[in-house]
Design a protein around this motif. Sequence first.
Motif, PDB file in Angstrom:
ATOM      1  N   GLU A  50     -78.822  46.509 -67.101  1.00  0.00           N
ATOM      2  CA  GLU A  50     -77.566  45.861 -66.749  1.00  0.00           C
ATOM      3  C   GLU A  50     -76.447  46.897 -66.738  1.00  0.00           C
ATOM      4  O   GLU A  50     -76.486  47.874 -67.496  1.00  0.00           O
ATOM      5  CB  GLU A  50     -77.263  44.774 -67.790  1.00  0.00           C
ATOM      6  CG  GLU A  50     -76.084  43.896 -67.415  1.00  0.00           C
ATOM      7  CD  GLU A  50     -75.884  42.743 -68.414  1.00  0.00           C
ATOM      8  OE1 GLU A  50     -76.884  42.265 -68.990  1.00  0.00           O
ATOM      9  OE2 GLU A  50     -74.719  42.358 -68.614  1.00  0.00           O
ATOM     10  N   VAL A  51     -75.469  46.700 -65.879  1.00  0.00           N
ATOM     11  CA  VAL A  51     -74.360  47.652 -65.799  1.00  0.00           C
ATOM     12  C   VAL A  51     -73.025  46.913 -65.657  1.00  0.00           C
ATOM     13  O   VAL A  51     -72.961  45.845 -65.039  1.00  0.00           O
ATOM     14  CB  VAL A  51     -74.547  48.620 -64.595  1.00  0.00           C
ATOM     15  CG1 VAL A  51     -74.674  47.869 -63.280  1.00  0.00           C
ATOM     16  CG2 VAL A  51     -73.404  49.640 -64.515  1.00  0.00           C
ATOM     17  N   TYR A  52     -71.996  47.486 -66.258  1.00  0.00           N
ATOM     18  CA  TYR A  52     -70.610  47.047 -66.011  1.00  0.00           C
ATOM     19  C   TYR A  52     -70.082  48.045 -64.989  1.00  0.00           C
ATOM     20  O   TYR A  52     -69.552  49.101 -65.328  1.00  0.00           O
ATOM     21  CB  TYR A  52     -69.835  47.118 -67.317  1.00  0.00           C
ATOM     22  CG  TYR A  52     -68.383  46.686 -67.288  1.00  0.00           C
ATOM     23  CD1 TYR A  52     -67.784  46.093 -66.161  1.00  0.00           C
ATOM     24  CD2 TYR A  52     -67.587  46.871 -68.415  1.00  0.00           C
ATOM     25  CE1 TYR A  52     -66.461  45.697 -66.179  1.00  0.00           C
ATOM     26  CE2 TYR A  52     -66.253  46.475 -68.444  1.00  0.00           C
ATOM     27  CZ  TYR A  52     -65.700  45.896 -67.322  1.00  0.00           C
ATOM     28  OH  TYR A  52     -64.370  45.524 -67.347  1.00  0.00           O
ATOM     29  N   HIS A  80     -77.269  56.625 -61.253  1.00  0.00           N
ATOM     30  CA  HIS A  80     -77.817  55.758 -62.301  1.00  0.00           C
ATOM     31  C   HIS A  80     -78.246  54.456 -61.649  1.00  0.00           C
ATOM     32  O   HIS A  80     -77.471  53.838 -60.940  1.00  0.00           O
ATOM     33  CB  HIS A  80     -76.790  55.500 -63.398  1.00  0.00           C
ATOM     34  CG  HIS A  80     -77.415  55.146 -64.714  1.00  0.00           C
ATOM     35  ND1 HIS A  80     -78.282  54.084 -64.853  1.00  0.00           N
ATOM     36  CD2 HIS A  80     -77.321  55.717 -65.935  1.00  0.00           C
ATOM     37  CE1 HIS A  80     -78.681  54.016 -66.130  1.00  0.00           C
ATOM     38  NE2 HIS A  80     -78.120  55.003 -66.799  1.00  0.00           N
ATOM     39  N   PRO A 120     -71.361  52.356 -69.702  1.00  0.00           N
ATOM     40  CA  PRO A 120     -71.730  50.955 -69.993  1.00  0.00           C
ATOM     41  C   PRO A 120     -72.937  50.470 -69.195  1.00  0.00           C
ATOM     42  O   PRO A 120     -72.800  49.775 -68.187  1.00  0.00           O
ATOM     43  CB  PRO A 120     -70.454  50.178 -69.656  1.00  0.00           C
ATOM     44  CG  PRO A 120     -69.746  51.013 -68.649  1.00  0.00           C
ATOM     45  CD  PRO A 120     -70.102  52.447 -68.934  1.00  0.00           C
ATOM     46  N   PHE A 121     -74.109  50.878 -69.680  1.00  0.00           N
ATOM     47  CA  PHE A 121     -75.406  50.398 -69.174  1.00  0.00           C
ATOM     48  C   PHE A 121     -76.170  49.857 -70.377  1.00  0.00           C
ATOM     49  O   PHE A 121     -76.049  50.397 -71.485  1.00  0.00           O
ATOM     50  CB  PHE A 121     -76.217  51.549 -68.569  1.00  0.00           C
ATOM     51  CG  PHE A 121     -75.625  52.140 -67.317  1.00  0.00           C
ATOM     52  CD1 PHE A 121     -76.009  51.677 -66.064  1.00  0.00           C
ATOM     53  CD2 PHE A 121     -74.712  53.184 -67.389  1.00  0.00           C
ATOM     54  CE1 PHE A 121     -75.474  52.236 -64.903  1.00  0.00           C
ATOM     55  CE2 PHE A 121     -74.174  53.745 -66.234  1.00  0.00           C
ATOM     56  CZ  PHE A 121     -74.556  53.271 -64.994  1.00  0.00           C
ATOM     57  N   TRP A 122     -76.979  48.830 -70.142  1.00  0.00           N
ATOM     58  CA  TRP A 122     -77.787  48.259 -71.224  1.00  0.00           C
ATOM     59  C   TRP A 122     -79.198  48.010 -70.737  1.00  0.00           C
ATOM     60  O   TRP A 122     -79.399  47.377 -69.696  1.00  0.00           O
ATOM     61  CB  TRP A 122     -77.184  46.948 -71.724  1.00  0.00           C
ATOM     62  CG  TRP A 122     -75.806  47.126 -72.251  1.00  0.00           C
ATOM     63  CD1 TRP A 122     -75.452  47.414 -73.534  1.00  0.00           C
ATOM     64  CD2 TRP A 122     -74.593  47.049 -71.491  1.00  0.00           C
ATOM     65  NE1 TRP A 122     -74.082  47.527 -73.621  1.00  0.00           N
ATOM     66  CE2 TRP A 122     -73.529  47.316 -72.386  1.00  0.00           C
ATOM     67  CE3 TRP A 122     -74.284  46.805 -70.152  1.00  0.00           C
ATOM     68  CZ2 TRP A 122     -72.199  47.328 -71.988  1.00  0.00           C
ATOM     69  CZ3 TRP A 122     -72.962  46.829 -69.748  1.00  0.00           C
ATOM     70  CH2 TRP A 122     -71.935  47.079 -70.659  1.00  0.00           C
ATOM     71  N   LYS A 123     -80.167  48.480 -71.541  1.00  0.00           N
ATOM     72  CA  LYS A 123     -81.570  48.293 -71.194  1.00  0.00           C
ATOM     73  C   LYS A 123     -82.146  47.103 -71.940  1.00  0.00           C
ATOM     74  O   LYS A 123     -82.143  47.081 -73.172  1.00  0.00           O
ATOM     75  CB  LYS A 123     -82.379  49.534 -71.586  1.00  0.00           C
ATOM     76  CG  LYS A 123     -82.148  50.732 -70.697  1.00  0.00           C
ATOM     77  CD  LYS A 123     -82.961  51.923 -71.202  1.00  0.00           C
ATOM     78  CE  LYS A 123     -82.618  53.168 -70.409  1.00  0.00           C
ATOM     79  NZ  LYS A 123     -82.610  54.374 -71.239  1.00  0.00           N
ATOM     80  N   TRP A 133     -83.146  44.222 -76.454  1.00  0.00           N
ATOM     81  CA  TRP A 133     -82.037  45.030 -75.954  1.00  0.00           C
ATOM     82  C   TRP A 133     -82.020  46.350 -76.731  1.00  0.00           C
ATOM     83  O   TRP A 133     -81.977  46.345 -77.958  1.00  0.00           O
ATOM     84  CB  TRP A 133     -80.702  44.303 -76.143  1.00  0.00           C
ATOM     85  CG  TRP A 133     -80.512  43.174 -75.177  1.00  0.00           C
ATOM     86  CD1 TRP A 133     -80.753  41.850 -75.416  1.00  0.00           C
ATOM     87  CD2 TRP A 133     -80.068  43.271 -73.825  1.00  0.00           C
ATOM     88  NE1 TRP A 133     -80.484  41.108 -74.300  1.00  0.00           N
ATOM     89  CE2 TRP A 133     -80.052  41.951 -73.301  1.00  0.00           C
ATOM     90  CE3 TRP A 133     -79.674  44.317 -72.989  1.00  0.00           C
ATOM     91  CZ2 TRP A 133     -79.660  41.668 -71.986  1.00  0.00           C
ATOM     92  CZ3 TRP A 133     -79.279  44.039 -71.688  1.00  0.00           C
ATOM     93  CH2 TRP A 133     -79.274  42.725 -71.189  1.00  0.00           C
TER      94      TRP A 133
END
Lengths: 138, 138, 81, 81
Positions: A50-52, A80, A120-123, A133
Amino acid sequence: MIKIQKKNFNLEEEIEKIKNKHLDIGALTSFVGYVRDLNNNKDVKYLNLEVYQEMAFKELSKIENNATKKWSLIDTLIIHRYGKLVVNEKIVLVCCFSQHRKNSFEACEFIMNYLKKDAPFWKNEFYYKDNEWLENSS
Amino acid sequence: MIKIQKKNFNLEEEIEKIKNKHLDIGALTSFVGYVRDLNNNKDVKYLNLEVYQEMAFKELSKIENNATKKWSLIDTLIIHRYGKLVVNEKIVLVCCFSQHRKNSFEACEFIMNYLKKDAPFWKNEFYYKDNEWLENSS
Amino acid sequence: MRIRYFAWIKDITNKEDEIIDINHPKSIQELKKYLENLYPELKKHFLQDVLRFAVNQEYVSENLNLKPIDEIAIFPPVSGG
Amino acid sequence: MRIRYFAWIKDITNKEDEIIDINHPKSIQELKKYLENLYPELKKHFLQDVLRFAVNQEYVSENLNLKPIDEIAIFPPVSGG
């Protein structure tokens, strides 16, 4: 240059596109991050990344500008990816182009460290039974 | 893997060939060296790169083995070209594949430093009026 | 004032974003109180001080004055790269 | 014993390699003397101690005993990468 995209990328094409613009480049250090088959001692099926997006552009630009100034880089490239990424896929590419090798090595590691810390990326990592997460260790 | 060759190479193809063999790779640091348009304040036309091939294989293997042991690398790739290379062409590629990024960064810089110091290659750089054998500063 | 949620924060709020139109919080401190009322589960995470706040896509310290046109984001530690 | 020359050493010797069959040198020191006679221009470079020697594709210190089957290489500082 910063690209935030779902689709895969070709290292040769992305790198040569930038390299060909600058005949004074002598050195390129690049980093590629991949989805590993094993994490937290569990078999990984895929990631949902996920990315902002608006903020990611701003943060990566700041990091890129800082590195460019500090190490007199000739050019940079950060790609990215986000969305669903299976094992063996590329997640991220960071390229630092400079005249000499020392600057490109230091700058590339600097960008990766700050990208891991602030971008601000979340795996969301999916295993065979559950998902988790992730958090980058600082 | 070590390749000493005249012909150019494709980064994507060379890297993916090795990457696809190891699903536990999370990090790749790579270095590419290019022929620059300006050196010693002179316009460069091309390089003639000479190699002591049998010894280059032995030296690069030693360096590769040392790095692999010291940083627990999963795989490595070194490609060094020889012969006539014009401005903007790739000269060398060093790839260090590992689980995590710190090891791949350190190993890649280590290999490049020792390659520059010990690998038996010599650049004869051709300018518009004359030519010069280069020496790597140590 | 638009509030955006990311990663597992969305699982708590059950939405990606929302607009606070009236009596909008004037600071991150006030915003936290406001959100603790809406989503009691957030409270423990605020207390642990693990979440990060961004105002208009920039990381902020807590003493910034919030304005009605601001976009505020709340998210857990990042894991890019 | 085969001697190989690289880079600008070849411009001095006018050849890439040569075989020394009889009375071959027993050490790098003896080899240097032998080559100084053949190629007087090499002497100043030996004195400056800038050249490097390899025996059977390995860098060597000067006190190694040379054997008739050895391949010896003489070359200037490298410039690969």
